[in-house]
Write a protein that holds these residues in place. Structure first.
Motif, PDB file in Angstrom:
ATOM      1  N   ALA A  70       0.872  -1.041   0.104  1.00 18.77           N
ATOM      2  CA  ALA A  70       0.061   0.048   0.026  1.00 18.77           C
ATOM      3  C   ALA A  70       1.020   1.241  -0.001  1.00 18.77           C
ATOM      4  O   ALA A  70       1.813   1.224   0.567  1.00 18.77           O
ATOM      5  N   LEU A  71       0.315   2.302  -0.798  1.00 20.50           N
ATOM      6  CA  LEU A  71       1.132   3.706  -0.569  1.00 20.50           C
ATOM      7  C   LEU A  71       0.198   4.385   0.345  1.00 20.50           C
ATOM      8  O   LEU A  71      -1.024   4.581   0.154  1.00 20.50           O
ATOM      9  N   LEU A  72       0.906   4.647   1.508  1.00 19.59           N
ATOM     10  CA  LEU A  72       0.472   5.812   2.536  1.00 19.59           C
ATOM     11  C   LEU A  72       0.734   6.983   2.267  1.00 19.59           C
ATOM     12  O   LEU A  72       1.575   7.370   2.168  1.00 19.59           O
ATOM     13  N   VAL A  73      -0.469   7.715   1.667  1.00 17.38           N
ATOM     14  CA  VAL A  73      -0.295   9.034   1.334  1.00 17.38           C
ATOM     15  C   VAL A  73      -0.708   9.988   2.430  1.00 17.38           C
ATOM     16  O   VAL A  73      -1.768  10.122   2.924  1.00 17.38           O
ATOM     17  N   VAL A  74       0.011  10.979   2.765  1.00 18.41           N
ATOM     18  CA  VAL A  74       0.022  11.964   3.762  1.00 18.41           C
ATOM     19  C   VAL A  74       0.050  13.434   3.289  1.00 18.41           C
ATOM     20  O   VAL A  74       1.161  13.716   2.678  1.00 18.41           O
ATOM     21  N   ASP A  75      -0.821  14.011   3.552  1.00 20.70           N
ATOM     22  CA  ASP A  75      -0.647  15.492   2.992  1.00 20.70           C
ATOM     23  C   ASP A  75       0.180  16.299   3.932  1.00 20.70           C
ATOM     24  O   ASP A  75       0.243  16.473   5.090  1.00 20.70           O
ATOM     25  N   ALA A  76       1.074  16.851   3.168  1.00 22.23           N
ATOM     26  CA  ALA A  76       2.134  17.910   3.782  1.00 22.23           C
ATOM     27  C   ALA A  76       1.596  19.145   4.611  1.00 22.23           C
ATOM     28  O   ALA A  76       2.389  19.625   5.294  1.00 22.23           O
ATOM     29  N   THR A  77       0.505  19.541   4.140  1.00 23.21           N
ATOM     30  CA  THR A  77       0.013  20.572   4.697  1.00 23.21           C
ATOM     31  C   THR A  77      -0.809  20.384   5.977  1.00 23.21           C
ATOM     32  O   THR A  77      -0.977  21.120   6.939  1.00 23.21           O
ATOM     33  N   GLN A  78      -1.704  19.111   6.098  1.00 29.92           N
ATOM     34  CA  GLN A  78      -2.388  18.846   7.108  1.00 29.92           C
ATOM     35  C   GLN A  78      -1.821  17.852   8.039  1.00 29.92           C
ATOM     36  O   GLN A  78      -2.378  17.726   9.046  1.00 29.92           O
ATOM     37  N   GLY A  79      -0.936  17.167   7.530  1.00 28.37           N
ATOM     38  CA  GLY A  79      -0.269  16.034   8.474  1.00 28.37           C
ATOM     39  C   GLY A  79      -0.999  14.691   8.462  1.00 28.37           C
ATOM     40  O   GLY A  79      -2.157  14.639   7.769  1.00 28.37           O
ATOM     41  N   ILE A  80      -0.775  14.062   9.727  1.00 27.24           N
ATOM     42  CA  ILE A  80      -1.834  12.583   9.763  1.00 27.24           C
ATOM     43  C   ILE A  80      -3.052  12.844  10.179  1.00 27.24           C
ATOM     44  O   ILE A  80      -3.099  13.651  11.198  1.00 27.24           O
ATOM     45  N   GLN A  81      -4.125  12.457   9.763  1.00 23.63           N
ATOM     46  CA  GLN A  81      -5.642  12.555  10.205  1.00 23.63           C
ATOM     47  C   GLN A  81      -6.078  11.367  10.804  1.00 23.63           C
ATOM     48  O   GLN A  81      -5.432  10.097  10.514  1.00 23.63           O
ATOM     49  N   ALA A  82      -7.399  11.176  11.308  1.00 23.77           N
ATOM     50  CA  ALA A  82      -7.767  10.101  11.850  1.00 23.77           C
ATOM     51  C   ALA A  82      -8.001   8.807  10.944  1.00 23.77           C
ATOM     52  O   ALA A  82      -7.582   7.548  11.159  1.00 23.77           O
TER      53      ALA A  82
ATOM     54  N   ASN B  84       2.759  13.851   0.379  1.00 22.14           N
ATOM     55  CA  ASN B  84       2.414  14.679  -0.804  1.00 22.14           C
ATOM     56  C   ASN B  84       2.127  16.042  -0.453  1.00 22.14           C
ATOM     57  O   ASN B  84       2.258  16.555   0.442  1.00 22.14           O
ATOM     58  N   LYS B  85       1.972  16.848  -1.785  1.00 25.37           N
ATOM     59  CA  LYS B  85       1.716  18.448  -1.849  1.00 25.37           C
ATOM     60  C   LYS B  85       2.725  19.066  -1.148  1.00 25.37           C
ATOM     61  O   LYS B  85       2.793  20.141  -0.512  1.00 25.37           O
ATOM     62  N   ILE B  86       3.962  18.587  -1.471  1.00 24.23           N
ATOM     63  CA  ILE B  86       5.303  19.412  -0.768  1.00 24.23           C
ATOM     64  C   ILE B  86       5.445  20.625  -1.580  1.00 24.23           C
ATOM     65  O   ILE B  86       6.263  21.382  -1.112  1.00 24.23           O
ATOM     66  N   ASP B  87       4.889  21.080  -2.724  1.00 22.15           N
ATOM     67  CA  ASP B  87       5.007  22.307  -3.410  1.00 22.15           C
ATOM     68  C   ASP B  87       4.172  23.377  -2.891  1.00 22.15           C
ATOM     69  O   ASP B  87       4.208  24.378  -3.394  1.00 22.15           O
ATOM     70  N   MET B  88       3.112  23.189  -1.941  1.00 21.21           N
ATOM     71  CA  MET B  88       2.501  23.779  -1.471  1.00 21.21           C
ATOM     72  C   MET B  88       2.886  24.846  -0.570  1.00 21.21           C
ATOM     73  O   MET B  88       3.978  24.689   0.448  1.00 21.21           O
ATOM     74  N   ASP B  89       2.499  26.076  -0.328  1.00 18.86           N
ATOM     75  CA  ASP B  89       3.123  27.171   0.276  1.00 18.86           C
ATOM     76  C   ASP B  89       3.003  26.970   1.825  1.00 18.86           C
ATOM     77  O   ASP B  89       3.730  27.226   2.548  1.00 18.86           O
ATOM     78  N   ALA B  90       1.717  26.134   2.168  1.00 15.49           N
ATOM     79  CA  ALA B  90       1.545  25.791   3.652  1.00 15.49           C
ATOM     80  C   ALA B  90       2.225  24.527   4.151  1.00 15.49           C
ATOM     81  O   ALA B  90       2.040  24.106   4.957  1.00 15.49           O
ATOM     82  N   ALA B  91       2.932  23.959   3.162  1.00 14.98           N
ATOM     83  CA  ALA B  91       3.606  22.699   3.639  1.00 14.98           C
ATOM     84  C   ALA B  91       4.482  22.676   4.718  1.00 14.98           C
ATOM     85  O   ALA B  91       5.240  23.560   4.811  1.00 14.98           O
ATOM     86  N   LYS B  92       4.529  21.656   5.308  1.00 14.25           N
ATOM     87  CA  LYS B  92       5.441  21.568   6.834  1.00 14.25           C
ATOM     88  C   LYS B  92       6.277  20.107   6.615  1.00 14.25           C
ATOM     89  O   LYS B  92       5.853  19.389   7.325  1.00 14.25           O
ATOM     90  N   PRO B  93       7.065  19.931   5.678  1.00 14.20           N
ATOM     91  CA  PRO B  93       7.480  18.612   5.352  1.00 14.20           C
ATOM     92  C   PRO B  93       8.137  18.064   6.421  1.00 14.20           C
ATOM     93  O   PRO B  93       8.045  16.788   6.884  1.00 14.20           O
ATOM     94  N   GLU B  94       9.091  18.727   7.316  1.00 20.92           N
ATOM     95  CA  GLU B  94       9.886  18.293   8.466  1.00 20.92           C
ATOM     96  C   GLU B  94       9.065  17.662   9.441  1.00 20.92           C
ATOM     97  O   GLU B  94       9.245  16.808  10.086  1.00 20.92           O
ATOM     98  N   GLU B  95       7.924  18.778   9.860  1.00 27.46           N
ATOM     99  CA  GLU B  95       7.152  18.286  11.037  1.00 27.46           C
ATOM    100  C   GLU B  95       6.393  17.104  10.599  1.00 27.46           C
ATOM    101  O   GLU B  95       6.090  16.137  11.423  1.00 27.46           O
ATOM    102  N   VAL B  96       5.806  17.170   9.481  1.00 24.42           N
ATOM    103  CA  VAL B  96       4.930  15.815   9.071  1.00 24.42           C
ATOM    104  C   VAL B  96       5.811  14.756   8.988  1.00 24.42           C
ATOM    105  O   VAL B  96       5.411  13.258   9.640  1.00 24.42           O
ATOM    106  N   LYS B  97       6.972  14.628   8.384  1.00 23.33           N
ATOM    107  CA  LYS B  97       7.919  13.644   8.513  1.00 23.33           C
ATOM    108  C   LYS B  97       8.184  13.043   9.850  1.00 23.33           C
ATOM    109  O   LYS B  97       8.125  11.614  10.139  1.00 23.33           O
ATOM    110  N   ASP B  98       8.280  13.677  10.820  1.00 26.50           N
ATOM    111  CA  ASP B  98       8.333  13.373  12.188  1.00 26.50           C
ATOM    112  C   ASP B  98       7.216  12.695  12.834  1.00 26.50           C
ATOM    113  O   ASP B  98       7.403  11.530  13.265  1.00 26.50           O
ATOM    114  N   ASP B  99       6.129  13.048  12.237  1.00 24.56           N
ATOM    115  CA  ASP B  99       4.763  12.407  12.681  1.00 24.56           C
ATOM    116  C   ASP B  99       4.852  10.904  11.957  1.00 24.56           C
ATOM    117  O   ASP B  99       4.332   9.778  12.649  1.00 24.56           O
ATOM    118  N   ILE B 100       5.178  10.935  10.498  1.00 22.86           N
ATOM    119  CA  ILE B 100       5.053   9.736   9.806  1.00 22.86           C
ATOM    120  C   ILE B 100       6.137   8.720  10.505  1.00 22.86           C
ATOM    121  O   ILE B 100       5.803   7.452  10.709  1.00 22.86           O
TER     122      ILE B 100
END
Length: 595
Positions: free
Chosen positions: A97-109, A130-146
């Motif tokens: 499975a590909l687990l897709v996580v939005d870089a602007t919203q992070g992990i959701q329920a 996903n969505k790392i090109d968005m202005d609101a993206a927080k790649p480093e923080e969301v990577k920590d969560d993943i």
């Protein structure tokens, strides 16, 4: 088999699953550019309008990697909690499975819920940010969560943007390198798992399957293991965007079979297809039965359309195995069906599909859940609607279904969300603070409380940011009462409801007030009462239309007027005893929308 990869895409709503599927299809040249459109796998108008995936869709792609040709079978899945059964079926047919996580919203329920499902089936997980090109993206923080969630290495997370096509090559390389090929024996007896089916008005029922062992040839006589029915495989093949017929399909492949089946009851999702000549010993297991959460009556507006409605629901059930139904009747609405849904959005989508695909006009009653009633004779009765409740003297106690709800939100909305859950009789189980102001709340609450407007109110309190997921936790004893609505001391069965004692008084009063506005006035007073058993808890009166019988008396003695009024009073009393009150359809619909 070494060169086949079966995988699905799992994610929360709106994290970019369908767009990522579009890019993979483009990259592998599965479709010509002129056939390409956004959300190409979302074939229903309803999916495009709402921007959500309702059905899981399968497609086969060819890809050459390091001078080797690979076959990739992708199953795109929905993200909404109400369609989690579709996700479980897709997961059963895959190895990764590909687990897709939005870089602007992070992990959701829903991300967490779908991930646990995939891990239970031993799927290999590839994390995609996903969505790392968005202005609101927080790649480093969301990577920590993943990393916290999956326990993977940081460099294993693939950075991508499905919208502009970043990282698609890396994803395809990871699918081939990381996801294992299907395991099976091509020479063993045929065993194929049906994971979906659709109704085609020209060719009958088309079943989609994944071959676990053995192979299937065109024209071969096959048998459906659980129903015991035998058919000729008139056409077999794989699914590109259109069907592509093949002569033979072998173990590890995902394909379709057309064998002229007309009766919907003969194809069960989760059944096993085997060959008549070389039958397998046992069916494939690992497919759970669907458990509906919410029940509602579905009635045709025109009672002559009852049989048409039955045929429409049967065809719809083929395409959506999580829908269950059984016939029922109501004094007010005539004959219809008691349908089981996985949630309110599911119910709304089914209603919409009945209208669009089958031109059926239907009325849906108040959604409710199923209760277990323990009688004084030590019997357990399952009750879906209030009319099935035994007499009060025969009930020992009632149990209602409870859920474990998981809500992820930011700290600014914490107070409002907690108040909402506690008002709905929820009990806070845990509260975990993550990084960047995120809180994960776990509540135990009755399913009946979230059936009406919980999801809408949660979204409005949190400005659309909170994500919500739930699963059944079991049954608990509850103080439930049956609330009856009486018109002139006659009970109206379609307006009865099973409700917690604490909420009964306010609901009874509101229903009486609403009905008094909607029931047309008669020649006599109409008493509208809400009752629990023999106790009346609320009352409204619709006043009589009165003719002015004293208009002709000008001057003269008062006794003459009184005589006329007394005569009218007697007539009204007699009329009230024989008169019955018709409730207009609008009154039913308005009471359903009270909440």
């Amino acid at each position: 088999m070494q060169n086949i990869r079966n995988f699905c895409i799992i994610a929360h709503i709106d994290h970019g699953k369908s767009t990522l599927a579009d890019r993979l299809i483009q990259k592998t040249n599965t479709l010509a550019d002129r056939d390409m459109q956004d959300q190409v796998l979302d074939s229903m108008d309803l999916e495009r309008e709402r921007g959500i995936t309702i059905k899981s869709h399968a497609i086969q792609m060819d890809y050459t990697f390091e001078n080797q040709k690979y076959v990739l079978n992708l199953i795109d899945t929905p993200g909404h909690v109400d369609f989690s059964y579709e996700v479980s079926r897709a997961i059963a047919a895959c190895e990764g499975a590909l687990l897709v996580v939005d870089a602007t919203q992070g992990i959701q329920a829903q991300t967490i819920s779908n991930l646990y499902q995939a891990i239970d089936h031993n799927l290999t997980i590839i994390p995609v940010l996903n969505k790392i090109d968005m202005d609101a993206a927080k790649p480093e923080e969301v990577k920590d969560d993943i990393v916290d969630l999956l326990g993977c290495k940081r460099e294993e997370i693939i950075e991508a943007s499905a919208r502009v096509g970043i990282g698609i090559d890396e994803i395809l390389a990871a699918i081939i390198k990381v996801i294992p090929h299907p395991k099976g024996d091509e020479n063993a007896p045929l065993q194929a798992l049906i994971f979906d089916s659709v109704f085609n008005s020209f060719r009958g029922i088309v079943a989609y399957f994944k071959i676990v062992n053995g192979s299937i040839k065109k024209g071969e006589l096959v048998k459906f293991f659980n129903t015991g029915k035998e058919y000729n495989a008139d056409e077999i093949g794989v699914m590109r965007l259109k069907y592509e017929p093949h002569q033979v399909l072998k173990a590890g492949n995902v394909g379709y079979i057309i064998s002229g089946i007309k009766a919907a009851a003969e194809v069960k999702v989760g059944d096993t297809i085997t060959s008549v000549a070389n039958t397998c010993d046992k069916a494939i297991d690992g497919f759970e039965e669907v458990k509906p959460m919410v029940f509602a009556g579905v009635y045709p507006v025109d009672t002559d359309q009852y049989e048409d409605l039955r045929a429409s629901i049967e065809k719809l059930q083929l395409n959506d195995a999580s829908l269950t139904f059984q016939p029922e009747s109501s004094a007010a609405l005539g004959f219809g069906f008691r349908c089981g849904f996985l949630g309110l959005l599911h119910m709304e989508i089914i209603q919409e599909r009945l209208d669009r695909e089958f031109n059926m006009d239907v009325i849906t009653t108040v959604p409710n859940v199923s209760y277990k009633v323990y009688s004084t004779k030590n019997d357990i009765i399952e009750v879906h609607n209030p009319s099935g409740l035994p007499a009060v003297t025969l009930i020992d106690y009632i149990e209602e279904p409870y859920i474990n709800a998981q809500i992820i939100c930011t700290t600014e909305f914490l107070g409002g969300i907690m108040k909402l859950c506690l008002d709905k009789r929820g009990v806070l189980r845990s509260q975990v603070y993550g990084n960047n102001n995120r809180v994960e709340l776990s509540f135990e609450m009755p399913l009946s409380e979230i059936v009406f407007d919980f999801y809408d109110r949660l979204k409005s309190i949190s400005k659309g940011y909170a994500s919500f997921d739930y699963h059944m936790s079991g049954f608990k004893r509850a103080d439930l009462v049956r609330l009856d609505i009486l018109l002139n001391a006659e009970s109206v069965d379609a307006l009865s409801s099973l409700i917690h004692r604490d909420n009964a008084y306010s609901l009874g009063r509101r229903m009486c007030e609403k009905l008094s506005e909607l029931i047309p006035r008669q020649q006599f007073d109409i008493a509208i009462q809400a009752a629990i058993g023999a106790k009346i808890i609320a009352r409204e009166t619709v006043k009589a239309l009165r003719k002015d019988v004293t208009a002709k008396c000008y001057g003269g003695d008062i006794s003459r007027k009184r005589k006329l009024l007394e005569k009218q009073k007697e007539g009204k009393k007699r009329m009230r005893q024989v008169g019955n009150v018709e409730i207009p359809q609008t009154a039913f619909l308005a009471v359903l929308k009270l909440d």
